[in-house]
Design a protein around this motif. Structure first.
Motif, PDB file in Angstrom:
ATOM      1  N   GLY A 129      40.453  13.015  69.871  1.00 10.85           N
ATOM      2  CA  GLY A 129      38.955  12.823  69.737  1.00 10.85           C
ATOM      3  C   GLY A 129      38.438  11.307  70.317  1.00 10.85           C
ATOM      4  N   GLN A 130      39.637  10.239  70.431  1.00 10.53           N
ATOM      5  CA  GLN A 130      39.264   9.050  70.785  1.00 10.53           C
ATOM      6  C   GLN A 130      38.822   8.801  72.185  1.00 10.53           C
ATOM      7  N   ASP A 131      37.609   8.152  72.496  1.00  8.52           N
ATOM      8  CA  ASP A 131      37.294   7.911  73.711  1.00  8.52           C
ATOM      9  C   ASP A 131      38.141   6.720  74.465  1.00  8.52           C
ATOM     10  N   GLY A 132      38.162   6.832  75.964  1.00  6.55           N
ATOM     11  CA  GLY A 132      38.613   5.709  76.576  1.00  6.55           C
ATOM     12  C   GLY A 132      40.180   5.811  76.639  1.00  6.55           C
ATOM     13  N   LEU A 133      40.956   6.846  76.185  1.00  4.28           N
ATOM     14  CA  LEU A 133      42.342   7.132  76.413  1.00  4.28           C
ATOM     15  C   LEU A 133      42.710   7.600  78.000  1.00  4.28           C
ATOM     16  N   PRO A 134      43.719   7.343  78.298  1.00  2.22           N
ATOM     17  CA  PRO A 134      44.168   8.072  79.643  1.00  2.22           C
ATOM     18  C   PRO A 134      44.401   9.491  79.530  1.00  2.22           C
ATOM     19  N   LYS A 135      43.726  10.186  80.512  1.00  2.00           N
ATOM     20  CA  LYS A 135      43.671  11.731  80.508  1.00  2.00           C
ATOM     21  C   LYS A 135      44.552  12.367  79.999  1.00  2.00           C
ATOM     22  N   GLU A 136      46.010  11.869  80.204  1.00  2.00           N
ATOM     23  CA  GLU A 136      47.299  12.535  80.061  1.00  2.00           C
ATOM     24  C   GLU A 136      47.562  12.443  78.277  1.00  2.00           C
ATOM     25  N   MET A 137      46.922  11.303  77.620  1.00  2.00           N
ATOM     26  CA  MET A 137      47.058  10.919  76.175  1.00  2.00           C
ATOM     27  C   MET A 137      46.080  11.799  75.490  1.00  2.00           C
ATOM     28  N   GLU A 138      44.757  11.902  76.163  1.00  2.00           N
ATOM     29  CA  GLU A 138      43.737  12.764  75.632  1.00  2.00           C
ATOM     30  C   GLU A 138      44.071  14.192  75.596  1.00  2.00           C
ATOM     31  N   ASP A 139      44.732  14.633  76.643  1.00  2.00           N
ATOM     32  CA  ASP A 139      45.183  16.064  76.825  1.00  2.00           C
ATOM     33  C   ASP A 139      46.221  16.513  75.604  1.00  2.00           C
ATOM     34  N   TYR A 140      47.117  15.435  75.366  1.00  2.00           N
ATOM     35  CA  TYR A 140      48.274  15.618  74.592  1.00  2.00           C
ATOM     36  C   TYR A 140      47.883  15.619  72.987  1.00  2.00           C
ATOM     37  N   ALA A 141      46.826  14.766  72.841  1.00  2.00           N
ATOM     38  CA  ALA A 141      46.165  14.824  71.594  1.00  2.00           C
ATOM     39  C   ALA A 141      45.642  15.912  70.920  1.00  2.00           C
ATOM     40  N   ALA A 142      45.076  16.704  71.958  1.00  2.00           N
ATOM     41  CA  ALA A 142      44.445  17.830  71.844  1.00  2.00           C
ATOM     42  C   ALA A 142      45.408  19.045  71.564  1.00  2.00           C
ATOM     43  N   ILE A 143      46.564  19.125  72.323  1.00  2.00           N
ATOM     44  CA  ILE A 143      47.604  20.082  72.121  1.00  2.00           C
ATOM     45  C   ILE A 143      48.151  19.956  70.887  1.00  2.00           C
ATOM     46  N   TRP A 144      48.456  18.798  70.525  1.00  2.00           N
ATOM     47  CA  TRP A 144      49.075  18.312  69.256  1.00  2.00           C
ATOM     48  C   TRP A 144      48.285  18.721  67.945  1.00  2.00           C
ATOM     49  N   HIS A 145      46.936  18.400  67.930  1.00  2.00           N
ATOM     50  CA  HIS A 145      46.101  18.640  67.040  1.00  2.00           C
ATOM     51  C   HIS A 145      46.093  20.125  66.903  1.00  2.00           C
ATOM     52  N   GLN A 146      45.818  21.045  67.737  1.00  2.00           N
ATOM     53  CA  GLN A 146      45.732  22.536  67.732  1.00  2.00           C
ATOM     54  C   GLN A 146      46.936  23.190  67.132  1.00  2.00           C
ATOM     55  N   ALA A 147      47.862  22.486  67.278  1.00  2.00           N
ATOM     56  CA  ALA A 147      49.185  23.273  66.850  1.00  2.00           C
ATOM     57  C   ALA A 147      49.464  23.191  65.519  1.00  2.00           C
ATOM     58  N   GLN A 148      50.143  23.927  64.945  1.00  2.00           N
ATOM     59  CA  GLN A 148      50.703  24.271  63.443  1.00  2.00           C
ATOM     60  C   GLN A 148      51.954  23.253  63.472  1.00  2.00           C
ATOM     61  N   LYS A 149      52.238  22.508  62.467  1.00  2.00           N
ATOM     62  CA  LYS A 149      53.228  21.946  62.347  1.00  2.00           C
ATOM     63  C   LYS A 149      54.002  22.065  60.865  1.00  2.00           C
ATOM     64  N   ILE A 150      55.262  22.193  61.029  1.00  2.00           N
ATOM     65  CA  ILE A 150      56.148  22.479  59.834  1.00  2.00           C
ATOM     66  C   ILE A 150      57.182  21.220  59.708  1.00  2.00           C
ATOM     67  N   ILE A 151      56.904  20.208  58.833  1.00  2.00           N
ATOM     68  CA  ILE A 151      57.968  19.102  58.510  1.00  2.00           C
ATOM     69  C   ILE A 151      59.040  19.373  57.591  1.00  2.00           C
ATOM     70  N   TYR A 152      60.108  19.349  58.107  1.00  2.00           N
ATOM     71  CA  TYR A 152      61.144  19.415  57.110  1.00  2.00           C
ATOM     72  C   TYR A 152      61.608  18.003  56.707  1.00  2.00           C
ATOM     73  N   SER A 153      61.341  17.874  55.137  1.00  2.00           N
ATOM     74  CA  SER A 153      61.721  16.519  54.611  1.00  2.00           C
ATOM     75  C   SER A 153      61.923  16.775  53.001  1.00  2.00           C
ATOM     76  N   THR A 154      62.764  16.208  52.626  1.00  2.00           N
ATOM     77  CA  THR A 154      62.765  15.968  50.834  1.00  2.00           C
ATOM     78  C   THR A 154      62.126  14.746  50.582  1.00  2.00           C
ATOM     79  N   THR A 155      61.692  13.907  51.166  1.00  2.00           N
ATOM     80  CA  THR A 155      60.809  12.653  50.867  1.00  2.00           C
ATOM     81  C   THR A 155      59.355  12.857  50.939  1.00  2.00           C
ATOM     82  N   LEU A 156      58.738  13.561  51.781  1.00  2.00           N
ATOM     83  CA  LEU A 156      57.399  13.843  51.855  1.00  2.00           C
ATOM     84  C   LEU A 156      56.843  14.799  51.237  1.00  2.00           C
ATOM     85  N   SER A 157      55.614  14.418  50.197  1.00  2.00           N
ATOM     86  CA  SER A 157      55.322  15.387  49.609  1.00  2.00           C
ATOM     87  C   SER A 157      53.925  16.035  49.827  1.00  2.00           C
ATOM     88  N   GLU A 158      53.145  15.160  50.651  1.00  2.00           N
ATOM     89  CA  GLU A 158      51.906  15.702  51.221  1.00  2.00           C
ATOM     90  C   GLU A 158      51.769  15.287  52.922  1.00  2.00           C
TER      91      GLU A 158
END
Length: 187
Positions: free
Chosen positions: A64-93
């Motif tokens: 959602g940031q303005d002024g990013l290069p098009k490729e970065m803006e595009d990837y940020a949207a791809i990343w934001h929409q996807a589900q993420k599963i993080i495998y970690s024994t140290t993260l709780s949130e």
């Protein structure tokens, strides 16, 4: 059923980071970044180790940031929409939307996840991808080989994983990066 895909930007000698942990040599130019975005667009779920998640979560702040290069803006949207599963024994949130934490990587749960998926999944982080490769879960591998040798560091592909691959596609970019797309053969 979704495919599990491992994609990595590597040095020519097969490392995703050098001996000091640096990977600035792998920063994609606009052409490669746009290509990576197209590879990532069909991914509905990212399976990530904690260290890779620590690197990638910056994309949450770019969304959602303005002024990013098009490729970065595009990837940020791809990343934001996807589900993420993080495998970690140290993260709780998780600290981000569409994100959950799992303490251990369980191959059987990944098999179920693939069977139930309506989109493809991506496994990231060399150690986590190594576990998935050794468990026979990975269906495709995308390597973007950078025209640099770093002499050592964190390997893109694990020791001890043995499988036959079929070259599905290759492409050369103007900056010397070469993309190799392999299907994992089922023995």
């Amino acid at each position: 059923m979704g495919k599990l895909i491992y994609a990595a930007i590597t040095s020519l000698d097969g490392y995703i980071a050098d001996t000091a942990g640096n990977f600035d040599w792998s920063t994609p130019d606009a052409e490669v970044h746009a290509f990576v975005n197209d590879l990532e667009r069909p991914i509905g779920t990212y399976l990530l180790g904690r260290r890779l998640y620590d690197v990638m979560k910056v994309w949450d702040t770019f969304y959602g940031q303005d002024g990013l290069p098009k490729e970065m803006e595009d990837y940020a949207a791809i990343w934001h929409q996807a589900q993420k599963i993080i495998y970690s024994t140290t993260l709780s949130e998780p600290g981000a939307a569409n994100t959950r934490i799992e303490p251990t990587f369980d191959p059987d749960s990944i098999r179920r996840l693939k069977a139930e998926a309506t989109t493809d999944l991506s496994v990231g982080g060399a150690e986590l991808a190594g576990q998935a490769l050794k468990a026979g879960l990975v269906d495709e591998i995308h390597l973007l080989m950078s025209p640099v040798m770093v002499g050592g560091g964190k390997r893109a592909l694990p020791d001890g994983a043995s499988t036959s691959l079929e070259l599905l596609e290759q492409r050369r970019f103007g900056n010397g990066v070469v993309h190799l797309h392999y299907g994992v053969k089922v023995d």
